[in-house]
Write an enzyme that holds these catalytic residues in place. Sequence first.
Site, PDB file in Angstrom:
ATOM      1  N   GLU A   1     -32.753 -51.457  -1.627  1.00 24.17           N
ATOM      2  CA  GLU A   1     -31.817 -51.829  -0.550  1.00 24.17           C
ATOM      3  C   GLU A   1     -32.616 -52.656   0.434  1.00 24.17           C
ATOM      4  O   GLU A   1     -33.543 -52.145   1.062  1.00 24.17           O
ATOM      5  CB  GLU A   1     -31.264 -50.573   0.141  1.00 24.17           C
ATOM      6  CG  GLU A   1     -30.498 -49.635  -0.774  1.00 24.17           C
ATOM      7  CD  GLU A   1     -29.232 -50.257  -1.342  1.00 24.17           C
ATOM      8  OE1 GLU A   1     -28.749 -51.263  -0.782  1.00 24.17           O
ATOM      9  OE2 GLU A   1     -28.744 -49.750  -2.358  1.00 24.17           O
TER      10      GLU A   1
ATOM     11  N   GLU B   1     -33.454 -63.562   8.059  1.00 25.62           N
ATOM     12  CA  GLU B   1     -33.105 -62.319   8.737  1.00 25.62           C
ATOM     13  C   GLU B   1     -33.916 -62.210  10.035  1.00 25.62           C
ATOM     14  O   GLU B   1     -35.132 -62.416  10.027  1.00 25.62           O
ATOM     15  CB  GLU B   1     -33.434 -61.125   7.830  1.00 25.62           C
ATOM     16  CG  GLU B   1     -32.948 -59.809   8.405  1.00 25.62           C
ATOM     17  CD  GLU B   1     -33.282 -58.605   7.522  1.00 25.62           C
ATOM     18  OE1 GLU B   1     -34.420 -58.516   7.039  1.00 25.62           O
ATOM     19  OE2 GLU B   1     -32.394 -57.759   7.329  1.00 25.62           O
TER      20      GLU B   1
ATOM     21  N   LYS C   1     -41.931 -41.220   1.452  1.00 26.90           N
ATOM     22  CA  LYS C   1     -42.767 -41.860   2.470  1.00 26.90           C
ATOM     23  C   LYS C   1     -41.873 -42.484   3.524  1.00 26.90           C
ATOM     24  O   LYS C   1     -41.249 -43.518   3.309  1.00 26.90           O
ATOM     25  CB  LYS C   1     -43.652 -42.947   1.871  1.00 26.90           C
ATOM     26  CG  LYS C   1     -44.738 -43.350   2.859  1.00 26.90           C
ATOM     27  CD  LYS C   1     -45.331 -44.712   2.599  1.00 26.90           C
ATOM     28  CE  LYS C   1     -44.685 -45.804   3.389  1.00 26.90           C
ATOM     29  NZ  LYS C   1     -44.768 -45.675   4.852  1.00 26.90           N
TER      30      LYS C   1
ATOM     31  N   CYS D   1     -29.414 -52.907   8.898  1.00 26.32           N
ATOM     32  CA  CYS D   1     -29.280 -53.907   7.838  1.00 26.32           C
ATOM     33  C   CYS D   1     -27.864 -54.451   7.765  1.00 26.32           C
ATOM     34  O   CYS D   1     -27.650 -55.553   7.295  1.00 26.32           O
ATOM     35  CB  CYS D   1     -29.658 -53.282   6.507  1.00 26.32           C
ATOM     36  SG  CYS D   1     -28.706 -51.792   6.167  1.00 26.32           S
TER      37      CYS D   1
HETATM   38  P1  NAD Z   1     -40.625 -52.781   5.274  1.00 20.65           P
HETATM   39  O1  NAD Z   1     -40.250 -53.382   3.978  1.00 20.65           O
HETATM   40  O2  NAD Z   1     -41.754 -53.358   6.021  1.00 20.65           O
HETATM   41  O3  NAD Z   1     -40.981 -51.231   5.086  1.00 20.65           O
HETATM   42  C1  NAD Z   1     -40.088 -50.321   4.501  1.00 20.65           C
HETATM   43  C2  NAD Z   1     -40.875 -49.148   3.942  1.00 20.65           C
HETATM   44  O4  NAD Z   1     -41.668 -49.636   2.860  1.00 20.65           O
HETATM   45  C3  NAD Z   1     -41.850 -48.522   4.936  1.00 20.65           C
HETATM   46  O5  NAD Z   1     -41.933 -47.135   4.706  1.00 20.65           O
HETATM   47  C4  NAD Z   1     -43.157 -49.213   4.584  1.00 20.65           C
HETATM   48  O6  NAD Z   1     -44.293 -48.464   4.940  1.00 20.65           O
HETATM   49  C5  NAD Z   1     -43.023 -49.314   3.081  1.00 20.65           C
HETATM   50  N1  NAD Z   1     -43.851 -50.361   2.479  1.00 20.65           N
HETATM   51  C6  NAD Z   1     -44.385 -51.459   3.083  1.00 20.65           C
HETATM   52  N2  NAD Z   1     -45.121 -52.164   2.192  1.00 20.65           N
HETATM   53  C7  NAD Z   1     -45.041 -51.509   1.016  1.00 20.65           C
HETATM   54  C8  NAD Z   1     -45.562 -51.742  -0.282  1.00 20.65           C
HETATM   55  N3  NAD Z   1     -46.314 -52.818  -0.538  1.00 20.65           N
HETATM   56  N4  NAD Z   1     -45.256 -50.879  -1.271  1.00 20.65           N
HETATM   57  C9  NAD Z   1     -44.462 -49.829  -1.036  1.00 20.65           C
HETATM   58  N5  NAD Z   1     -43.939 -49.525   0.174  1.00 20.65           N
HETATM   59  C10 NAD Z   1     -44.224 -50.360   1.196  1.00 20.65           C
HETATM   60  O7  NAD Z   1     -39.274 -52.756   6.137  1.00 20.65           O
HETATM   61  P2  NAD Z   1     -39.100 -52.273   7.635  1.00 20.65           P
HETATM   62  O8  NAD Z   1     -39.658 -53.340   8.511  1.00 20.65           O
HETATM   63  O9  NAD Z   1     -39.558 -50.863   7.762  1.00 20.65           O
HETATM   64  O10 NAD Z   1     -37.498 -52.252   7.762  1.00 20.65           O
HETATM   65  C11 NAD Z   1     -36.738 -53.362   8.100  1.00 20.65           C
HETATM   66  C12 NAD Z   1     -36.167 -53.987   6.858  1.00 20.65           C
HETATM   67  O11 NAD Z   1     -35.404 -53.028   6.141  1.00 20.65           O
HETATM   68  C13 NAD Z   1     -35.186 -55.122   7.157  1.00 20.65           C
HETATM   69  O12 NAD Z   1     -35.436 -56.180   6.270  1.00 20.65           O
HETATM   70  C14 NAD Z   1     -33.821 -54.508   6.868  1.00 20.65           C
HETATM   71  O13 NAD Z   1     -32.822 -55.410   6.491  1.00 20.65           O
HETATM   72  C15 NAD Z   1     -34.157 -53.572   5.762  1.00 20.65           C
HETATM   73  N6  NAD Z   1     -33.150 -52.520   5.645  1.00 20.65           N
HETATM   74  C16 NAD Z   1     -32.266 -52.565   4.617  1.00 20.65           C
HETATM   75  C17 NAD Z   1     -31.290 -51.594   4.498  1.00 20.65           C
HETATM   76  C18 NAD Z   1     -30.287 -51.616   3.370  1.00 20.65           C
HETATM   77  O14 NAD Z   1     -29.619 -50.604   3.143  1.00 20.65           O
HETATM   78  N7  NAD Z   1     -30.137 -52.715   2.636  1.00 20.65           N
HETATM   79  C19 NAD Z   1     -31.234 -50.549   5.426  1.00 20.65           C
HETATM   80  C20 NAD Z   1     -32.152 -50.535   6.466  1.00 20.65           C
HETATM   81  C21 NAD Z   1     -33.123 -51.520   6.565  1.00 20.65           C
END
Ligand code: NAD
Length: 486
Positions: free
Chosen positions: A250, A389, A175, A284
């Site tokens: 992650e 963050e 997804k 990130c």
């Molecule tokens: P998010 O957590 O809102 O969404 C990430 C993914 O999870 C999306 O596909 C979203 O649709 C899905 N998702 C949302 N709610 C969910 C649920 N309840 N159950 C399962 N899946 C769900 O994050 P975002 O806003 O898309 O991305 C930004 C965040 O990602 C920041 O916090 C950033 O630090 C983090 N990030 C971390 C890394 C890493 O390697 N540590 C890399 C990139 C981004």
Amino acid sequence: MNEPLQITHFIDGRFDASSAEWIELINPATGSSIGQVASGTSADVDRAVAAAARALPSWRAKSPTERGALLHRLADLIERDVELLAAAECRNSGKPITLAREVEVPRAAANFRFFAECASRFGFEERLENDQSESLVIREGAGIAGCISPWNLPLYLFTWKIAPALAAGCTVVSKPSEVTPVTAWMVGRLAIEAGVPPGVLNIVHGLGAVVGSAIVAHPNIPVLSFTGSTSVGESIARTTAPLFKRVALEMGGKNAAIVFADANLEAAADGVVQSAFRNQGQICLCTSRVVVERSIAPRFTSMLIERTASLRSGDPTSPSTQQGALVSSVHRDKVLLAIQCARDAGARVLCGGRAVPPESLPASCQGGYFVEPTILAGLPSHCKTNQNEIFGPVVSLLEFKDEPEAIEIANDSMYGLAASIWSSDAPRVDRVARALEVGIVWNNCWMVRDLRTPFGGTKRSGLGREGGDDALRHFTEPKSVTRSKA
Ligand code: NAD
């Protein structure tokens, strides 16, 4: 690619003809619609899981080299389509085209090649012997892998998850983010062209709370890999703990760049600015706290301001643009609110601090979501700005008097993803690197990657590691078969 786009699920080797519900897709650089993505349901996840289950036995039975050949083919097709993919990534996420073309799309191809090679050398079978017994340790694909990825590096992180899962012998239900699904959808088309068997890779689009949750809770998905926010990661951990799923998370970060007086300051300033503002700070690994030795703070601050002020914000499709748009209006507003909170807490705004004035943007981008690269100073380590963050083009400067204080400030965070140390004193770098509570440390560089190294964070940044053999171990289930010598 024709717009408006109509992006549907890729299940069992085919794209759905249509969808009952859609989510609007916006080009963040213009604020205009580029099409729609299907808003899936748990029934769509069930269909994808059924297809992945049918495909699993024969995919798992292939040799790593046979699976690797298909991954190399996918990499070839990504390299062929680099311009198309980069243009799509730029239009869907607002990032500068050069970043997509020169870094992110090539890295997506490299992800497939790397794991194809990695799997060909991985110990899927290992023989062990002692005085009493001979054992065969068999590692095989753990089953159907659920791969959930975010919007900030859409293709790069989507492939970083599915490549090791496929190389390990798992079939995949993935997804992508509902905000940036375009390049994952294009990978579905390339999978057909590459000859990836139906059901091996499935892509279900839609909201995290609906499709993501259904993948996380699905009883036939034993292994998950998630990249995204810590709050969603936490909810995934809560759901999966009683189901005993194997989960790699992650999550967020609040990364420090520590600059010692003995650093090459020109190189450090270049590196820190790049680490703070690449992809508008929406990586990130981006630096969000710059921790500078007091004796050089005035000089180094001026160097940062000069470089930051010269970054060119504008139309992401222009090759000269260095700062594109933030991914959505919601995210832009969140970042601006964080800057306002910093001001309210007494921060000095040394550079930027506002939305980019529309009149300084080309006419086509005046409805876009641009924020000036921003440097803040004067706030204590424990304040919200230095703890939460922000995930945008915002850094906060802090000063330290000596090495222990530098370490204390860097570690003063609930996150523990990455840090960079700018110093030319090798023993010091070694001491500080060991003392930092993070999963990834760079010295005099940032985001330089050897894909064999473990990737991930400590504390509230991560659980488990990606990269190299760690990823293949995550996606395989070991079994030992022992016979007695007696
Ligand atoms: P998010 O957590 O809102 O969404 C990430 C993914 O999870 C999306 O596909 C979203 O649709 C899905 N998702 C949302 N709610 C969910 C649920 N309840 N159950 C399962 N899946 C769900 O994050 P975002 O806003 O898309 O991305 C930004 C965040 O990602 C920041 O916090 C950033 O630090 C983090 N990030 C971390 C890394 C890493 O390697 N540590 C890399 C990139 C981004």
